[in-house]
Design a protein around this motif. Structure first.
Motif, mmCIF file in Angstrom:
data_model
loop_
_atom_site.group_PDB
_atom_site.id
_atom_site.type_symbol
_atom_site.label_atom_id
_atom_site.label_comp_id
_atom_site.label_asym_id
_atom_site.label_seq_id
_atom_site.Cartn_x
_atom_site.Cartn_y
_atom_site.Cartn_z
ATOM 1 N N ILE A 50 0.832 -1.211 0.000
ATOM 2 C CA ILE A 50 0.000 0.000 0.000
ATOM 3 C C ILE A 50 0.866 1.261 0.000
ATOM 4 O O ILE A 50 0.471 2.295 0.520
ATOM 5 N N TYR A 51 2.069 1.163 -0.581
ATOM 6 C CA TYR A 51 2.962 2.332 -0.622
ATOM 7 C C TYR A 51 3.221 2.666 -2.082
ATOM 8 O O TYR A 51 3.991 1.985 -2.755
ATOM 9 N N PRO A 52 2.572 3.696 -2.592
ATOM 10 C CA PRO A 52 2.599 3.940 -4.033
ATOM 11 C C PRO A 52 3.980 4.236 -4.599
ATOM 12 O O PRO A 52 4.219 4.006 -5.788
ATOM 13 N N ASP A 53 4.919 4.732 -3.753
ATOM 14 C CA ASP A 53 6.235 5.109 -4.282
ATOM 15 C C ASP A 53 7.142 3.909 -4.551
ATOM 16 O O ASP A 53 8.131 4.027 -5.280
ATOM 17 N N LEU A 54 6.844 2.769 -3.913
ATOM 18 C CA LEU A 54 7.745 1.615 -4.033
ATOM 19 C C LEU A 54 7.744 1.092 -5.479
ATOM 20 O O LEU A 54 6.678 0.943 -6.074
ATOM 21 N N PRO A 55 8.930 0.818 -6.052
ATOM 22 C CA PRO A 55 8.953 0.179 -7.375
ATOM 23 C C PRO A 55 8.222 -1.165 -7.303
ATOM 24 O O PRO A 55 7.996 -1.698 -6.213
ATOM 25 N N PRO A 56 7.852 -1.712 -8.451
ATOM 26 C CA PRO A 56 7.076 -2.950 -8.428
ATOM 27 C C PRO A 56 7.764 -4.065 -7.633
ATOM 28 O O PRO A 56 8.968 -4.240 -7.708
ATOM 29 N N ILE A 57 6.973 -4.791 -6.848
ATOM 30 C CA ILE A 57 7.442 -5.963 -6.099
ATOM 31 C C ILE A 57 7.629 -7.102 -7.094
ATOM 32 O O ILE A 57 6.795 -7.229 -7.985
ATOM 33 N N PRO A 58 8.674 -7.945 -7.004
ATOM 34 C CA PRO A 58 9.703 -8.020 -5.967
ATOM 35 C C PRO A 58 10.692 -6.859 -6.039
ATOM 36 O O PRO A 58 11.073 -6.427 -7.136
ATOM 37 N N VAL A 59 11.112 -6.430 -4.844
ATOM 38 C CA VAL A 59 11.974 -5.253 -4.779
ATOM 39 C C VAL A 59 12.785 -5.295 -3.484
ATOM 40 O O VAL A 59 12.363 -5.917 -2.505
ATOM 41 N N VAL A 60 13.945 -4.650 -3.505
ATOM 42 C CA VAL A 60 14.742 -4.468 -2.288
ATOM 43 C C VAL A 60 14.410 -3.078 -1.746
ATOM 44 O O VAL A 60 14.731 -2.088 -2.387
ATOM 45 N N PRO A 61 13.750 -2.985 -0.577
ATOM 46 C CA PRO A 61 13.409 -1.667 -0.040
ATOM 47 C C PRO A 61 14.611 -1.054 0.677
ATOM 48 O O PRO A 61 15.695 -1.643 0.698
ATOM 49 N N GLY A 62 14.399 0.093 1.306
ATOM 50 C CA GLY A 62 15.468 0.668 2.134
ATOM 51 C C GLY A 62 15.886 2.035 1.674
ATOM 52 O O GLY A 62 16.340 2.221 0.549
ATOM 53 N N TYR A 63 15.743 2.996 2.592
ATOM 54 C CA TYR A 63 15.984 4.402 2.280
ATOM 55 C C TYR A 63 17.287 4.947 2.868
ATOM 56 O O TYR A 63 17.601 6.104 2.664
ATOM 57 N N GLU A 64 18.018 4.138 3.666
ATOM 58 C CA GLU A 64 19.189 4.741 4.333
ATOM 59 C C GLU A 64 20.134 3.652 4.817
ATOM 60 O O GLU A 64 19.704 2.567 5.224
ATOM 61 N N VAL A 65 21.420 3.993 4.758
ATOM 62 C CA VAL A 65 22.446 3.064 5.243
ATOM 63 C C VAL A 65 23.594 3.844 5.883
ATOM 64 O O VAL A 65 23.736 5.044 5.673
ATOM 65 N N SER A 66 24.414 3.106 6.639
ATOM 66 C CA SER A 66 25.732 3.628 7.018
ATOM 67 C C SER A 66 26.740 2.540 6.701
ATOM 68 O O SER A 66 26.378 1.363 6.588
ATOM 69 N N GLY A 67 27.995 2.935 6.557
ATOM 70 C CA GLY A 67 29.026 1.947 6.254
ATOM 71 C C GLY A 67 30.279 2.631 5.768
ATOM 72 O O GLY A 67 30.512 3.809 6.080
ATOM 73 N N ARG A 68 31.095 1.884 5.007
ATOM 74 C CA ARG A 68 32.386 2.408 4.537
ATOM 75 C C ARG A 68 32.459 2.324 3.011
ATOM 76 O O ARG A 68 32.089 1.288 2.432
ATOM 77 N N ASP A 84 34.174 6.544 6.249
ATOM 78 C CA ASP A 84 32.963 6.114 6.951
ATOM 79 C C ASP A 84 31.863 7.121 6.641
ATOM 80 O O ASP A 84 32.066 8.328 6.802
ATOM 81 N N VAL A 85 30.709 6.617 6.204
ATOM 82 C CA VAL A 85 29.662 7.505 5.691
ATOM 83 C C VAL A 85 28.281 7.075 6.180
ATOM 84 O O VAL A 85 28.090 5.970 6.705
ATOM 85 N N LEU A 86 27.330 7.992 5.956
ATOM 86 C CA LEU A 86 25.911 7.647 6.013
ATOM 87 C C LEU A 86 25.303 8.141 4.710
ATOM 88 O O LEU A 86 25.826 9.080 4.103
ATOM 89 N N ALA A 87 24.209 7.502 4.277
ATOM 90 C CA ALA A 87 23.691 7.862 2.957
ATOM 91 C C ALA A 87 22.188 7.626 2.858
ATOM 92 O O ALA A 87 21.634 6.748 3.524
#
Ligand SMILES: NC(=O)c1ccc[n+]([C@@H]2O[C@H](COP(=O)([O-])OP(=O)(O)OC[C@H]3O[C@@H](n4cnc5c(N)ncnc54)[C@H](OP(=O)(O)O)[C@@H]3O)[C@@H](O)[C@H]2O)c1
Length: 340
Positions: A50-68, A84-87
């Motif tokens: 029920i989230y219109p912005d999501l690309p068609p399923i199947p999909v990998v979701p996720g709006y943010e990460v941290s790492g290197r 070391d970053v966040l994005a």
């Protein structure tokens, strides 16, 4: 690399870890070896279909990460390598490796943990837009923050208190004691009390100057009534539509039908001296430079101890269904993270 896929719309168990070849950064991108991925309510709405912005399923979701950063695309300065970053990620953040345009990547201040960093982009950028950029909250004003125990709610409380405002929060009763220690001045258990009545009592009948409401439906009608003269209602989500753990178009329809379709007409707004505004960070990809300015200010506030990301719980990638259950069972006070 490993990614968590929404394999079909449905209960948390539709989230599955799958292997894929490591991605290669394109021109202007860096590749990040992920240490933590943020879970957001939008991912749950996406999983429910029920989230219109999501690309068609199947999909990998996720709006943010941290790492290197571990690989650079053409045109990216070599000094980024190893940082070391966040994005902010435009989906695809539920992965242990992800490629991101460089303008969506921030250097992590010294001393900031990977978990704190992954808890910042969505929650704090949204709270900043609601409170500072569009809500223009001022000292001694009263702000009502719905879902005060969620990631956005805690971020918003920290920013509001920093500005010298008073905070009324709504949350499930089990969270009240801890939320008091996090700065919320008055708490309302909106599941057993009418928040409009209680907030009016708390403000001696005056109402509030700013409301942050991502519940939606009927809640927006009550909020609009509760605004004091010059008050602003910020609408930024529709969690009322997520009533169960599987897809329900009926819940969606009830939430949409309960919206104030007729209350906010221009004449009513003008004569009541009230404002209504909307926020959707996921529709600001054309304004990334502005978001960067907000992010830079928030990272300075982190060094001053104003921004203090609160981690509710972390889950391993294989436990992604548990992470979604935890939020939908209303267990979190703060941010939920996935660790590869
Ligand atoms: N527009 C944007 O740019 C934007 C950005 C970020 C978030 N948002 C929206 O802001 C809201 C909060 O996001 P968040 O990431 O801070 O949330 P979160 O950390 O996932 O918090 C979840 C909390 O929301 C409350 N809640 C309200 N309705 C719920 C429901 N139907 N099912 C389960 N829990 C519900 C529960 O707390 P209580 O039981 O204590 O109320 C729950 O613990 C969501 O609606 C999200 O979509 C919008």
């Amino acid at each position: 690399m490993r990614q968590i896929w929404i394999t079909k719309a449905g209960p948390p168990e539709v989230l599955q870890v799958k292997e894929a070849p490591d991605p290669a950064p394109k021109a202007g991108e860096v590749r990040i070896r992920v240490e933590a991925s943020g879970v957001n309510f939008a991912d749950i709405m996406g999983r429910l279909g029920i989230y219109p912005d999501l690309p068609p399923i199947p999909v990998v979701p996720g709006y943010e990460v941290s790492g290197r950063v571990d690989a650079l695309g053409a045109g990216v300065e070599t000094s980024w390598n190893g940082r070391d970053v966040l994005a902010m990620t435009r989906f695809g953040g539920y992965a242990d490796s992800v490629c991101v345009p460089i303008n969506q990547v921030f250097v992590r201040p010294t001393g900031m943990s990977a978990q704190e960093a992954a808890a910042i982009p969505v929650n704090y950028f949204t709270a900043w837009q609601l409170i500072v950029v569009m809500g223009a909250l001022k000292r001694d004003e009263v702000v009502l923050i719905h879902s005060a125990g969620g990631g956005v709610g805690i971020a918003a409380t920290q920013i509001a208190k920093h500005l010298g405002a008073h905070v009324i929060g709504t949350a499930s009763a089990s969270k009240h004691a801890e939320l008091r220690t996090l700065g919320v001045d008055h708490l309302i258990d909106y599941r057993t009390e009418d928040f409009e009545t209680r907030a009016r009592e708390i403000t001696n009948g005056r109402g509030v100057e700013l409301i942050l409401d991502a519940v939606g439906g009927e809640s927006w009608k009550k909020g609009y009534r509760l605004l004091a003269p010059t008050g602003r209602l910020g609408v930024f989500g529709l969690s009322a539509a997520a009533t169960g753990k599987s897809r329900s178009m009926l819940s969606m329809l009830v939430a949409v039908a309960g919206m104030p379709w007729f209350q906010f007409n221009p004449l009513a707004l003008m004569n009541a001296n009230k404002g209504v505004f909307g926020v959707n960070l996921g529709h600001l990809w054309g304004e990334v430079d502005r978001i960067r300015e907000w992010g830079d200010q928030l990272l300075v506030l982190w060094t001053q101890g104003v921004v203090k990301p609160k981690i509710a719980k972390t889950f391993r990638f294989e436990e992604a269904p548990k992470a979604h259950h935890f939020i939908q069972d209303r267990g979190n006070i703060g941010k939920v993270l996935l660790l590869p």
